[in-house]
Design an enzyme around this catalytic site. Structure first.
Site, PDB file in Angstrom:
ATOM      1  N   GLU A   1      -9.489  -0.402  -1.714  1.00 55.46           N
ATOM      2  CA  GLU A   1      -9.158   0.961  -1.124  1.00 55.46           C
ATOM      3  C   GLU A   1      -9.371   1.818  -2.579  1.00 55.46           C
ATOM      4  OE1 GLU A   1      -5.546  -0.071   0.613  1.00 55.46           O
ATOM      5  OE2 GLU A   1      -6.758  -1.068   2.453  1.00 55.46           O
TER       6      GLU A   1
ATOM      7  N   LYS B   1       0.895  -1.156  -0.077  1.00 59.25           N
ATOM      8  CA  LYS B   1       0.056  -0.055  -0.053  1.00 59.25           C
ATOM      9  C   LYS B   1       1.047   1.408  -0.023  1.00 59.25           C
ATOM     10  CE  LYS B   1      -3.467  -2.778   2.128  1.00 59.25           C
ATOM     11  NZ  LYS B   1      -4.678  -2.766   3.096  1.00 59.25           N
TER      12      LYS B   1
ATOM     13  N   SER C   1      -6.158  -9.486   6.919  1.00 59.27           N
ATOM     14  CA  SER C   1      -5.794  -9.857   8.152  1.00 59.27           C
ATOM     15  C   SER C   1      -5.100 -11.294   8.219  1.00 59.27           C
ATOM     16  CB  SER C   1      -6.920  -9.585   9.023  1.00 59.27           C
ATOM     17  OG  SER C   1      -7.128  -8.299   9.329  1.00 59.27           O
TER      18      SER C   1
HETATM   19  P1  PGA Z   1      -4.361  -6.502   5.412  1.00 57.49           P
HETATM   20  O1  PGA Z   1      -4.506  -5.845   4.053  1.00 57.49           O
HETATM   21  O2  PGA Z   1      -3.490  -7.927   5.248  1.00 57.49           O
HETATM   22  O3  PGA Z   1      -3.219  -5.509   6.216  1.00 57.49           O
HETATM   23  O4  PGA Z   1      -5.309  -6.671   6.111  1.00 57.49           O
HETATM   24  C1  PGA Z   1      -4.680  -6.900   3.040  1.00 57.49           C
HETATM   25  C2  PGA Z   1      -5.106  -5.998   1.669  1.00 57.49           C
HETATM   26  O5  PGA Z   1      -5.747  -4.952   1.815  1.00 57.49           O
HETATM   27  O6  PGA Z   1      -4.569  -6.652   0.615  1.00 57.49           O
END
Ligand code: PGA
Length: 253
Positions: free
Chosen positions: A103, A16, A216
């Site tokens: 997102e 990200k 997660s």
């Molecule tokens: P996360 O994000 O592992 O921090 O929950 C997963 C993702 O958005 O690809």
């Protein structure tokens, strides 16, 4: 009899909007790890921010670690200030690109048609698109999970796609970055529904499409999640930022 191909799993990290040049040391560590383990049980991918893609590809060159991007524009080039085309990403050393992450869908209003165009553009450039789908918490509470995932999956896969050229990632929006995960039964249900769509679309070849689970994923839950039927890998956010954590997930395969 229809031949069942079980796809080789993929452990994909999505950094990200995190990471400076100093973070390339995490890719160096991963490269060293992937090298020492020898025949890794899964493919390994890191998707750093666009600023680091080229340097990361240099660091990972010739190793078991592939580099990808987190988004792309659908056009090859042109007047699109701030955007990056899949051809540019390929040129910079990427082999994958994430499209339709929740997102992007939420922050930039990306619709299934946009995701479809971006995935098609990725294929045009020779990149493997990782097409993300997943319901919000409100949609799950309203019992709409399967309907939402069905629509997103069907409408986001480009017409020209071949089964072996795409990856699907199921990421329940409410599980991203929250530490919460669906029950294993819930994962079975959604991944099974996605597999059914892929079989309808591609015939038996649909068994070869990798369906990643994301939301997660961490070293402590990776083994049980990755053992679920039709889970062919993970899309990992927070736990991919540090090589040690990500290696803990890679070791689950
Ligand atoms: P996360 O994000 O592992 O921090 O929950 C997963 C993702 O958005 O690809």
């Amino acid at each position: 009899m229809v031949k069942q191909q079980k796809p080789r799993p993929l452990a994909a990290g999505n950094w990200k909007m995190n990471g400076l040049k100093s973070s390339l040391s995490e890719i160096e560590k991963l490269v060293a790890y992937a090298g020492t383990v020898g025949d890794m049980a899964c493919d390994i991918l890191v998707c750093p921010p666009a600023t680091l893609v080229m340097a990361a590809a240099g660091t990972a060159k010739g190793s078991a670690v592939a580099i990808g991007a987190q988004d792309c524009h659908a056009a090859i080039s042109g007047a699109h200030t701030g955007d990056v085309s899949p051809e540019m990403l390929k040129d910079a050393g990427c082999s994958y690109v994430i499209v339709g992450h929740s997102e992007r869908r939420a922050d930039h209003g990306e619709q299934n048609a946009d995701v479809n165009a971006k995935a098609g553009a990725a294929l045009r450039a020779g990149l493997t698109p990782i097409i993300c789908v997943g319901e919000t918490e409100a949609e799950r509470d309203q019992g709409k999970t399967l309907a939402v995932v069905d629509q997103q999956t069907k409408l986001s896969i480009p017409q020209a796609a071949q089964a072996d050229a795409i990856v699907i990632a199921y990421e329940p929006v409410w599980a991203i970055g929250t530490g919460r995960t669906p029950t294993l039964d819930e994962v079975v249900e959604v991944h099974g529904a996605i597999r059914k769509i892929l079989l309808e679309r591609f015939g038996a070849e649909g068994n070869g499409v990798r369906i990643l689970y994301g939301g997660s994923v961490k070293p402590s839950n990776a083994v049980e999640l990755m053992a679920v039927d039709n889970v062919n890998g993970a899309l990992v956010g927070g736990a991919s930022l540090k090589a040690d954590d990500f290696q803990g997930i890679i070791a689950a395969f």
